[in-house]
Design a protein around this motif. Structure first.
Motif, PDB file in Angstrom:
ATOM      1  N   ARG A  20       1.079  -1.161   0.111  1.00  0.00           N
ATOM      2  CA  ARG A  20      -0.032   0.290  -0.229  1.00  0.00           C
ATOM      3  C   ARG A  20       0.828   1.131  -0.199  1.00  0.00           C
ATOM      4  O   ARG A  20       0.770   2.090  -0.053  1.00  0.00           O
ATOM      5  CB  ARG A  20      -1.096   0.365   1.335  1.00  0.00           C
ATOM      6  N   ASN A  21       2.405   1.023   0.505  1.00  0.00           N
ATOM      7  CA  ASN A  21       2.860   2.099   0.253  1.00  0.00           C
ATOM      8  C   ASN A  21       4.211   2.110  -1.364  1.00  0.00           C
ATOM      9  O   ASN A  21       4.947   1.784  -0.610  1.00  0.00           O
ATOM     10  CB  ASN A  21       4.073   2.500   1.002  1.00  0.00           C
ATOM     11  N   PRO A  22       3.520   2.667  -2.305  1.00  0.00           N
ATOM     12  CA  PRO A  22       4.292   2.260  -3.387  1.00  0.00           C
ATOM     13  C   PRO A  22       6.322   3.099  -3.333  1.00  0.00           C
ATOM     14  O   PRO A  22       6.944   3.035  -3.718  1.00  0.00           O
ATOM     15  CB  PRO A  22       3.681   2.855  -4.375  1.00  0.00           C
ATOM     16  N   THR A  23       5.661   4.273  -3.057  1.00  0.00           N
ATOM     17  CA  THR A  23       7.172   4.968  -2.232  1.00  0.00           C
ATOM     18  C   THR A  23       8.155   4.051  -1.424  1.00  0.00           C
ATOM     19  O   THR A  23       9.454   3.672  -1.820  1.00  0.00           O
ATOM     20  CB  THR A  23       6.584   6.085  -1.146  1.00  0.00           C
ATOM     21  N   SER A  24       7.926   3.580  -0.603  1.00  0.00           N
ATOM     22  CA  SER A  24       8.721   2.554  -0.043  1.00  0.00           C
ATOM     23  C   SER A  24       9.304   1.205  -1.033  1.00  0.00           C
ATOM     24  O   SER A  24      10.785   1.278  -0.856  1.00  0.00           O
ATOM     25  CB  SER A  24       8.311   1.834   1.953  1.00  0.00           C
ATOM     26  N   VAL A  25       8.374   1.187  -1.680  1.00  0.00           N
ATOM     27  CA  VAL A  25       8.371   0.121  -2.434  1.00  0.00           C
ATOM     28  C   VAL A  25       9.675   0.520  -3.281  1.00  0.00           C
ATOM     29  O   VAL A  25      10.956  -0.481  -4.431  1.00  0.00           O
ATOM     30  CB  VAL A  25       7.512  -0.861  -3.502  1.00  0.00           C
ATOM     31  N   PHE A  26       9.348   1.980  -3.916  1.00  0.00           N
ATOM     32  CA  PHE A  26      10.303   2.138  -5.117  1.00  0.00           C
ATOM     33  C   PHE A  26      11.315   2.783  -4.047  1.00  0.00           C
ATOM     34  O   PHE A  26      13.080   2.428  -5.233  1.00  0.00           O
ATOM     35  CB  PHE A  26       9.918   4.069  -5.348  1.00  0.00           C
ATOM     36  N   ASN A  27      11.279   2.561  -3.233  1.00  0.00           N
ATOM     37  CA  ASN A  27      12.756   2.735  -3.000  1.00  0.00           C
ATOM     38  C   ASN A  27      13.982   1.834  -2.400  1.00  0.00           C
ATOM     39  O   ASN A  27      14.511   2.337  -2.146  1.00  0.00           O
ATOM     40  CB  ASN A  27      13.222   3.674  -1.660  1.00  0.00           C
ATOM     41  N   ALA A  28      13.259   0.646  -1.833  1.00  0.00           N
ATOM     42  CA  ALA A  28      13.432  -0.624  -1.675  1.00  0.00           C
ATOM     43  C   ALA A  28      14.191  -1.701  -3.047  1.00  0.00           C
ATOM     44  O   ALA A  28      15.596  -1.819  -2.657  1.00  0.00           O
ATOM     45  CB  ALA A  28      13.392  -1.374  -0.775  1.00  0.00           C
ATOM     46  N   VAL A  29      13.648  -1.122  -3.869  1.00  0.00           N
ATOM     47  CA  VAL A  29      13.868  -1.946  -5.463  1.00  0.00           C
ATOM     48  C   VAL A  29      14.033  -1.166  -6.539  1.00  0.00           C
ATOM     49  O   VAL A  29      14.978  -1.967  -7.162  1.00  0.00           O
ATOM     50  CB  VAL A  29      12.912  -2.658  -5.349  1.00  0.00           C
ATOM     51  N   LEU A  30      13.868   0.099  -6.897  1.00  0.00           N
ATOM     52  CA  LEU A  30      13.664   0.773  -8.074  1.00  0.00           C
ATOM     53  C   LEU A  30      14.676   1.338  -7.593  1.00  0.00           C
ATOM     54  O   LEU A  30      15.711   1.795  -8.671  1.00  0.00           O
ATOM     55  CB  LEU A  30      12.414   1.474  -8.455  1.00  0.00           C
ATOM     56  N   MET A  31      14.943   2.045  -6.513  1.00  0.00           N
ATOM     57  CA  MET A  31      16.509   3.373  -6.253  1.00  0.00           C
ATOM     58  C   MET A  31      17.930   3.027  -6.872  1.00  0.00           C
ATOM     59  O   MET A  31      18.544   3.345  -7.454  1.00  0.00           O
ATOM     60  CB  MET A  31      15.982   4.340  -5.080  1.00  0.00           C
ATOM     61  N   PRO A  32      17.711   1.792  -5.891  1.00  0.00           N
ATOM     62  CA  PRO A  32      18.886   0.987  -6.345  1.00  0.00           C
ATOM     63  C   PRO A  32      19.567   0.722  -7.847  1.00  0.00           C
ATOM     64  O   PRO A  32      20.122   1.152  -8.236  1.00  0.00           O
ATOM     65  CB  PRO A  32      19.373  -0.574  -5.290  1.00  0.00           C
TER      66      PRO A  32
END
Length: 249
Positions: A20-32
């Motif tokens: 429910r929190n796409p920002t955390s998913v972005f930081n954890a997976v996509l940002m790296p």
């Protein structure tokens, strides 16, 4: 229910919150992945490391992938402590340890997804490891141990934070620390002071252990130091988290 069953319930709960929190998913997976593309695809030619830069940088970026997901973990832990959910769990007779373990395991599994994404992108960029099957098992073991240690330390930081906002900031030093290691450039190429810091901080032996395993030439001495750091961090994080949780809950 057993403590293991409680932990699985807490793990499922944490994953629902992540979804429910796409920002955390972005930081954890996509940002790296974005960081990898920036350093390897855009800036890789600026670094003289003696080998293909993607081969050099991938181990450090794997560690960076672990660190980028820690802010969400610290925030989630702090949110549990400040919004009264722990009191509800106490009424439901949920194991206190399961609440903390659920956060650690959720963080670890998120890390594994992020690292899988990093390795996949690395292969697309020309990554060519010499690791054999046992070397890859060693990489997996090192990553799991690192994620476990970082998870407990982050849970402790989230518990110690006075608010959800400060919990997210508490993980920032862990996110920045890989940039002051041998992740992006060799420590010996850094200036005085920074070079010594990079050589003796905890993330550098972990990165060098991963690098050696992926090159098919692991160093036992470096691996022992890396394992010792991870075990020490995990122990400190666990004891700190349990102590803080007992006081605040």
């Amino acid at each position: 229910m057993s403590a293991q069953a409680h932990s699985l319930v807490m793990l499922r709960r944490n994953f629902k919150h992540l979804a429910r929190n796409p920002t955390s998913v972005f930081n954890a997976v996509l940002m790296p992945v974005v960081v990898m593309l920036m350093f390897v695809y855009m800036l890789g030619d600026a670094f003289d490391v003696g080998v293909n830069y993607v081969d050099y940088a991938t181990p450090g970026l794997m560690l960076l992938a672990v660190c980028y997901g820690l802010g969400a973990t610290a925030t989630a832990v702090s949110s549990d402590m400040t919004k009264g959910i722990i009191n509800r769990f106490k009424v439901m007779d949920v194991s206190r340890g399961a609440v903390l373990t659920g956060h650690v395991v959720a963080s670890l599994l998120t890390n594994l997804v992020a690292i899988a994404a990093i390795i996949g992108v690395a292969f697309l960029l020309g990554f060519d490891p010499s690791a054999g099957f046992l070397d890859w098992l060693g990489v997996l073991g090192m990553v799991v141990l690192l994620g476990f240690a970082a998870g407990w330390l982050t849970v402790a930081l989230g518990l110690a934070a006075k608010s959800v906002e400060t919990a997210g900031l508490a993980a920032v030093p862990l996110i920045m620390l890989p940039f002051f290691s041998s992740a992006i450039a060799p420590a010996e190429k850094m200036g005085p002071g920074l070079r010594q810091f990079a050589e003796y901080q905890p993330f550098t032996p972990v990165i060098e252990t991963l690098r050696g395993l992926l090159e098919g030439a692991p160093s036992a001495g470096t691996a022992i130091i890396a394992i010792a750091w991870c075990v020490g961090i995990a122990l400190v994080g666990y004891l700190w988290a349990r102590s803080t949780f007992k006081k605040r809950a």
